[in-house]
Design a protein around this motif. Structure first.
Motif, PDB file in Angstrom:
ATOM      1  N   VAL A   1      -5.919  -3.784  -1.822  1.00 23.36           N
ATOM      2  CA  VAL A   1      -4.864  -3.161  -1.011  1.00 23.36           C
ATOM      3  C   VAL A   1      -5.129  -3.384   0.473  1.00 23.36           C
ATOM      4  O   VAL A   1      -4.242  -3.816   1.221  1.00 23.36           O
ATOM      5  CB  VAL A   1      -4.740  -1.652  -1.331  1.00 23.36           C
ATOM      6  CG1 VAL A   1      -3.833  -0.954  -0.338  1.00 23.36           C
ATOM      7  CG2 VAL A   1      -4.252  -1.451  -2.752  1.00 23.36           C
ATOM      8  N   ASN A   2      -6.358  -3.120   0.932  1.00 18.63           N
ATOM      9  CA  ASN A   2      -6.690  -3.305   2.344  1.00 18.63           C
ATOM     10  C   ASN A   2      -6.551  -4.766   2.764  1.00 18.63           C
ATOM     11  O   ASN A   2      -6.050  -5.070   3.847  1.00 18.63           O
ATOM     12  CB  ASN A   2      -8.115  -2.840   2.638  1.00 18.63           C
ATOM     13  CG  ASN A   2      -8.260  -1.341   2.614  1.00 18.63           C
ATOM     14  OD1 ASN A   2      -7.278  -0.602   2.648  1.00 18.63           O
ATOM     15  ND2 ASN A   2      -9.489  -0.880   2.530  1.00 18.63           N
TER      16      ASN A   2
ATOM     17  N   ILE B   1      -0.927  -9.564   5.642  1.00 18.82           N
ATOM     18  CA  ILE B   1       0.433  -9.468   6.170  1.00 18.82           C
ATOM     19  C   ILE B   1       0.410  -9.239   7.680  1.00 18.82           C
ATOM     20  O   ILE B   1       1.103  -9.920   8.435  1.00 18.82           O
ATOM     21  CB  ILE B   1       1.220  -8.356   5.443  1.00 18.82           C
ATOM     22  CG1 ILE B   1       1.432  -8.753   3.976  1.00 18.82           C
ATOM     23  CG2 ILE B   1       2.534  -8.061   6.138  1.00 18.82           C
ATOM     24  CD1 ILE B   1       1.866  -7.609   3.073  1.00 18.82           C
ATOM     25  N   GLN B   2      -0.404  -8.287   8.110  1.00 23.78           N
ATOM     26  CA  GLN B   2      -0.458  -7.931   9.531  1.00 23.78           C
ATOM     27  C   GLN B   2      -0.938  -9.098  10.390  1.00 23.78           C
ATOM     28  O   GLN B   2      -0.439  -9.308  11.490  1.00 23.78           O
ATOM     29  CB  GLN B   2      -1.384  -6.734   9.716  1.00 23.78           C
ATOM     30  CG  GLN B   2      -1.502  -6.272  11.153  1.00 23.78           C
ATOM     31  CD  GLN B   2      -2.438  -5.069  11.295  1.00 23.78           C
ATOM     32  OE1 GLN B   2      -3.067  -4.642  10.335  1.00 23.78           O
ATOM     33  NE2 GLN B   2      -2.527  -4.544  12.488  1.00 23.78           N
TER      34      GLN B   2
ATOM     35  N   ASP C   1      -4.659  -7.121   1.375  1.00 21.71           N
ATOM     36  CA  ASP C   1      -3.262  -7.541   1.394  1.00 21.71           C
ATOM     37  C   ASP C   1      -2.561  -7.041   2.652  1.00 21.71           C
ATOM     38  O   ASP C   1      -1.786  -7.780   3.276  1.00 21.71           O
ATOM     39  CB  ASP C   1      -2.541  -7.072   0.131  1.00 21.71           C
ATOM     40  CG  ASP C   1      -1.218  -7.780  -0.065  1.00 21.71           C
ATOM     41  OD1 ASP C   1      -1.130  -8.997   0.219  1.00 21.71           O
ATOM     42  OD2 ASP C   1      -0.259  -7.125  -0.512  1.00 21.71           O
ATOM     43  N   LYS C   2      -2.815  -5.810   3.046  1.00 24.08           N
ATOM     44  CA  LYS C   2      -2.238  -5.278   4.297  1.00 24.08           C
ATOM     45  C   LYS C   2      -2.701  -6.116   5.490  1.00 24.08           C
ATOM     46  O   LYS C   2      -1.912  -6.457   6.373  1.00 24.08           O
ATOM     47  CB  LYS C   2      -2.649  -3.816   4.498  1.00 24.08           C
ATOM     48  CG  LYS C   2      -1.944  -2.840   3.603  1.00 24.08           C
ATOM     49  CD  LYS C   2      -2.442  -1.426   3.877  1.00 24.08           C
ATOM     50  CE  LYS C   2      -1.868  -0.434   2.891  1.00 24.08           C
ATOM     51  NZ  LYS C   2      -2.426   0.913   3.075  1.00 24.08           N
TER      52      LYS C   2
ATOM     53  N   THR D   1     -12.187  -6.100   6.151  1.00 28.50           N
ATOM     54  CA  THR D   1     -11.169  -5.651   7.108  1.00 28.50           C
ATOM     55  C   THR D   1     -11.733  -4.681   8.140  1.00 28.50           C
ATOM     56  O   THR D   1     -11.142  -4.507   9.203  1.00 28.50           O
ATOM     57  CB  THR D   1      -9.986  -4.975   6.387  1.00 28.50           C
ATOM     58  OG1 THR D   1     -10.457  -3.814   5.696  1.00 28.50           O
ATOM     59  CG2 THR D   1      -9.315  -5.921   5.410  1.00 28.50           C
TER      60      THR D   1
END
Length: 161
Positions: A87-88, A94-95, A90-91, A53
């Motif tokens: 976590v990174n 979505i974004q 998954d964010k 990311t």
């Protein structure tokens, strides 16, 4: 530092060799933390995309990977393997509305990419696998339209094999 533009239709001669069966036996956590075997996609052409990311060229190629996933003439399955936290990732999913499976393992992703020919461990790095899991081509750097066309061409040529 991320290099771009390198492509080989066959793994470099000095790249570590790994069998299709060994590739299919590897597993990485999905975004729920459940281990997913790469063999899950056996029988299909698969483009493994190693990314993160925090990597600008990785982010740049994501819309093209989404398009390839949706429109591949050869049914190529994209699987993103991130050198990042769940976590990174998954964010990010979505974004950016990612439409293909994402796996993540901060500790193992780069080492696995090295076993597939990414000698220096740079991102992004993509590997086209045959339906049997054999490495057909590797790409270092962001995938542009020309490289995506090459991926489709290589898959098409290998359909008959």
């Amino acid at each position: 530092m991320v290099l771009s533009g390198h492509r080989t239709e066959k793994p470099p001669m000095d790249a570590p060799s790994i069998s299709g069966a060994a590739i299919h036996a590897e597993s990485f956590p999905d975004l729920t933390g459940q281990q997913q075997s790469l063999g899950r996609w056996s029988g299909r052409f698969v483009l493994l995309n190693f990314w993160a990311t925090w990597c600008p060229p990785c982010i740049e190629e994501m819309p093209r990977l989404n398009t390839l996933q949706a429109n591949s003439a050869n049914g190529i399955q994209i699987v993103g393997i991130a050198a990042d936290s769940l976590v990174n990732v998954d964010k990010f999913r979505i974004q950016h509305r990612i439409g293909f499976p994402l796996l993540a393992d901060e500790a193992r992703t780069i080492e696995f990419s090295k076993r597939l020919g990414n000698r220096v461990g740079l991102l992004p790095f993509s590997v086209l696998l045959s339906p049997k899991g054999e490495v057909l081509a590797t790409f270092l750097g962001a995938l542009d339209e020309h490289k995506i066309s090459q991926i489709e061409s290589i898959a098409s040529k290998n359909k008959q094999k």
